[in-house]
Design a protein around this motif. Sequence first.
Motif, mmCIF file in Angstrom:
data_model
loop_
_atom_site.group_PDB
_atom_site.id
_atom_site.type_symbol
_atom_site.label_atom_id
_atom_site.label_comp_id
_atom_site.label_asym_id
_atom_site.label_seq_id
_atom_site.Cartn_x
_atom_site.Cartn_y
_atom_site.Cartn_z
ATOM 1 N N GLN A 50 -3.717 64.294 -15.105
ATOM 2 C CA GLN A 50 -2.828 64.661 -16.198
ATOM 3 C C GLN A 50 -1.364 64.677 -15.753
ATOM 4 O OE1 GLN A 50 -4.865 68.204 -18.458
ATOM 5 N NE2 GLN A 50 -5.565 68.211 -16.335
ATOM 6 N N VAL A 51 -0.461 64.493 -16.708
ATOM 7 C CA VAL A 51 0.969 64.609 -16.428
ATOM 8 C C VAL A 51 1.551 65.731 -17.284
ATOM 9 C CG1 VAL A 51 1.184 62.152 -15.856
ATOM 10 C CG2 VAL A 51 1.695 62.942 -18.176
ATOM 11 N N LEU A 52 2.632 66.324 -16.772
ATOM 12 C CA LEU A 52 3.235 67.481 -17.424
ATOM 13 C C LEU A 52 4.414 67.054 -18.293
ATOM 14 C CD1 LEU A 52 2.870 70.659 -17.237
ATOM 15 C CD2 LEU A 52 4.946 70.607 -15.826
ATOM 16 N N LEU A 53 4.381 67.440 -19.553
ATOM 17 C CA LEU A 53 5.502 67.156 -20.452
ATOM 18 C C LEU A 53 6.028 68.455 -21.056
ATOM 19 C CD1 LEU A 53 4.127 64.069 -22.452
ATOM 20 C CD2 LEU A 53 5.686 64.038 -20.496
ATOM 21 N N CYS A 54 7.302 68.428 -21.448
ATOM 22 C CA CYS A 54 7.967 69.582 -22.057
ATOM 23 C C CYS A 54 8.456 69.193 -23.447
ATOM 24 C CB CYS A 54 9.198 69.979 -21.236
ATOM 25 S SG CYS A 54 8.864 70.302 -19.505
ATOM 26 N N GLN A 93 6.272 74.333 -9.916
ATOM 27 C CA GLN A 93 6.653 73.950 -8.564
ATOM 28 C C GLN A 93 5.871 72.710 -8.177
ATOM 29 O OE1 GLN A 93 6.476 77.501 -6.061
ATOM 30 N NE2 GLN A 93 8.689 77.627 -6.412
ATOM 31 N N VAL A 94 6.613 71.689 -7.774
ATOM 32 C CA VAL A 94 5.979 70.405 -7.489
ATOM 33 C C VAL A 94 6.396 69.919 -6.105
ATOM 34 C CG1 VAL A 94 5.931 69.778 -9.932
ATOM 35 C CG2 VAL A 94 7.859 69.052 -8.509
ATOM 36 N N ILE A 95 5.659 68.947 -5.612
ATOM 37 C CA ILE A 95 5.975 68.315 -4.323
ATOM 38 C C ILE A 95 6.314 66.855 -4.611
ATOM 39 C CG2 ILE A 95 5.031 67.625 -2.080
ATOM 40 C CD1 ILE A 95 3.165 70.146 -2.401
ATOM 41 N N ILE A 96 7.527 66.461 -4.223
ATOM 42 C CA ILE A 96 7.963 65.100 -4.525
ATOM 43 C C ILE A 96 7.185 64.094 -3.689
ATOM 44 C CG2 ILE A 96 9.896 63.497 -4.152
ATOM 45 C CD1 ILE A 96 11.733 65.597 -5.355
ATOM 46 N N ARG A 97 6.712 63.043 -4.351
ATOM 47 C CA ARG A 97 5.994 61.978 -3.663
ATOM 48 C C ARG A 97 6.957 60.835 -3.341
ATOM 49 N NH1 ARG A 97 0.769 59.311 -6.524
ATOM 50 N NH2 ARG A 97 0.538 61.409 -7.377
ATOM 51 N N SER A 98 7.692 60.352 -4.345
ATOM 52 C CA SER A 98 8.654 59.268 -4.118
ATOM 53 C C SER A 98 9.564 59.104 -5.321
ATOM 54 C CB SER A 98 7.922 57.947 -3.853
ATOM 55 O OG SER A 98 7.186 57.568 -5.003
ATOM 56 N N LEU A 99 10.693 58.441 -5.103
ATOM 57 C CA LEU A 99 11.552 58.052 -6.222
ATOM 58 C C LEU A 99 10.811 56.965 -6.986
ATOM 59 C CD1 LEU A 99 14.278 58.224 -7.698
ATOM 60 C CD2 LEU A 99 15.137 56.482 -6.120
ATOM 61 N N TYR A 100 10.724 57.128 -8.308
ATOM 62 C CA TYR A 100 9.822 56.256 -9.056
ATOM 63 C C TYR A 100 10.541 55.365 -10.065
ATOM 64 C CZ TYR A 100 5.656 54.803 -11.573
ATOM 65 O OH TYR A 100 4.667 54.062 -12.157
ATOM 66 N N THR A 101 11.410 55.938 -10.891
ATOM 67 C CA THR A 101 12.214 55.090 -11.780
ATOM 68 C C THR A 101 13.686 55.431 -11.593
ATOM 69 O OG1 THR A 101 12.219 56.600 -13.678
ATOM 70 C CG2 THR A 101 10.407 55.017 -13.563
ATOM 71 N N ILE A 114 13.868 59.430 -11.847
ATOM 72 C CA ILE A 114 12.642 60.218 -12.025
ATOM 73 C C ILE A 114 11.797 60.096 -10.751
ATOM 74 C CG2 ILE A 114 10.503 60.487 -13.355
ATOM 75 C CD1 ILE A 114 12.912 61.308 -14.996
ATOM 76 N N TYR A 115 11.473 61.241 -10.189
ATOM 77 C CA TYR A 115 10.627 61.295 -9.003
ATOM 78 C C TYR A 115 9.177 61.528 -9.406
ATOM 79 C CZ TYR A 115 14.753 61.699 -6.052
ATOM 80 O OH TYR A 115 15.936 61.460 -5.400
ATOM 81 N N LEU A 116 8.289 60.763 -8.791
ATOM 82 C CA LEU A 116 6.867 61.050 -8.942
ATOM 83 C C LEU A 116 6.571 62.288 -8.099
ATOM 84 C CD1 LEU A 116 4.331 59.900 -10.245
ATOM 85 C CD2 LEU A 116 3.994 58.493 -8.203
ATOM 86 N N ALA A 117 5.876 63.269 -8.684
ATOM 87 C CA ALA A 117 5.677 64.551 -7.987
ATOM 88 C C ALA A 117 4.274 65.081 -8.249
ATOM 89 C CB ALA A 117 6.717 65.562 -8.462
ATOM 90 N N ASP A 118 3.748 65.752 -7.252
ATOM 91 C CA ASP A 118 2.404 66.333 -7.372
ATOM 92 C C ASP A 118 2.486 67.818 -7.653
ATOM 93 O OD1 ASP A 118 0.747 64.008 -6.750
ATOM 94 O OD2 ASP A 118 1.765 64.080 -4.808
ATOM 95 N N MET A 119 1.616 68.293 -8.542
ATOM 96 C CA MET A 119 1.490 69.723 -8.812
ATOM 97 C C MET A 119 0.294 70.247 -8.022
ATOM 98 S SD MET A 119 1.987 69.755 -12.950
ATOM 99 C CE MET A 119 2.089 71.552 -13.062
ATOM 100 N N PRO A 120 0.512 71.095 -7.029
ATOM 101 C CA PRO A 120 -0.628 71.636 -6.275
ATOM 102 C C PRO A 120 -1.507 72.521 -7.161
ATOM 103 C CG PRO A 120 1.462 72.001 -5.108
ATOM 104 C CD PRO A 120 1.806 71.538 -6.483
ATOM 105 N N GLU A 121 -0.891 73.190 -8.127
ATOM 106 C CA GLU A 121 -1.612 74.080 -9.044
ATOM 107 C C GLU A 121 -1.208 73.748 -10.478
ATOM 108 O OE1 GLU A 121 -3.799 76.242 -8.073
ATOM 109 O OE2 GLU A 121 -3.392 75.963 -5.918
ATOM 110 N N PRO A 122 -2.114 73.956 -11.445
ATOM 111 C CA PRO A 122 -1.745 73.732 -12.862
ATOM 112 C C PRO A 122 -0.997 74.939 -13.417
ATOM 113 C CG PRO A 122 -4.024 74.400 -12.724
ATOM 114 C CD PRO A 122 -3.520 74.352 -11.306
#
Lengths: 190, 190
Positions: A50-54, A93-101, A114-122
């Motif tokens: 899933q991806v997080l949107l606001c 709180q996210v962990i950046i994976r890489s610059l994406y766009t 926009i950085y691709l980032a991982d969420m360790p917790e939902p």
Amino acid sequence: MKYCSNCGAAVEQKIPAGDNRHRYVCNACHTIHYENPCIIAGCLPVYQDQVLLCKRAIEPRYGLWTLPAGFMENGESTEQAALRETLEEANAQVIIRSLYTMTSILHVDQVQMIYLADMPEPSFSISDESLEVELFREDQIPWDALAFPTITNALKFYFSDRKTGHFPLRHLAMSRSDEGELCCELGTHQ
Amino acid sequence: MKYCSNCGAAVEQKIPAGDNRHRYVCNACHTIHYENPCIIAGCLPVYQDQVLLCKRAIEPRYGLWTLPAGFMENGESTEQAALRETLEEANAQVIIRSLYTMTSILHVDQVQMIYLADMPEPSFSISDESLEVELFREDQIPWDALAFPTITNALKFYFSDRKTGHFPLRHLAMSRSDEGELCCELGTHQ
Ligand SMILES: [Zn+2]
Ligand SMILES: [Zn+2]
């Protein structure tokens, strides 16, 4: 810009000596006031599939869905800006994976990263800037209610790249034609 | 900033409602004057086993060697800015290969982007901004006379990456400590 921010005198538009563009120039204190593009930094936060949107609580595009992103501030790095915006807008709180766009948006003088980032917790919640914050699977994305074409692009790239597991930097330039039509070009490289 | 560029009244520094940072605010017309980092865009032009450097004809760092780079202007993309600066400073036409270094320079509120670029022809010349323009092999680089640490970084990465033929984006943050010491950190990703 009408007045000099240094001395308060009226400015006028002219091409300074040695330059080739019109600038706001102060004839009283001789300050040249340059105007340059701003950086918008943000994240595409991923939790499992899933991806997080606001949902925006502010103008422009109030009530539409976006990725957490905002103006980079002085004194921070692009990554710090992306992390700060994600925390401010989604309390995530996210962990950046890489610059994406990276999109140069010519008609508004912005460069959006926009950085691709991982969420360790939902773990996330609403904020002053977000009416709702939610995780979406690909088939749940509100494509017709996204706030900006750059966000649509980032999400399309993500779900496409996810099939290969390879997420190269996507370099884009976006501009508006005289007819108001939005034109988006891939960079000359990938 | 001392005066409002919109109405000419004196500005004061305060934290606007809903914000958490000091901004220059006009009490007369209520404009909030945001200040944001600028983008410096440039190229690392490569011709065969040589790279192109320019000897600065302008301050700061007059007389030192640099890669062609300068402030991104409104109305252009980051790539267009990098190509324009390379043409203006070195009269060199290059083909962008990829975004190569991106450095947030916190103490001067700049983000510097250097694109790796190929020179189809060894064609270049001096300009108003460059006292000399020259191609250098690795053993000829004037390491002690380079203008900026970001340029040193980009060249070191290049000659190191050239051994593998793989040129990933290098993401950096640079800042100056209270003691004036320059500190350079790699991004959390590569
Ligand atoms: Zn003035
Ligand atoms: Zn004012």
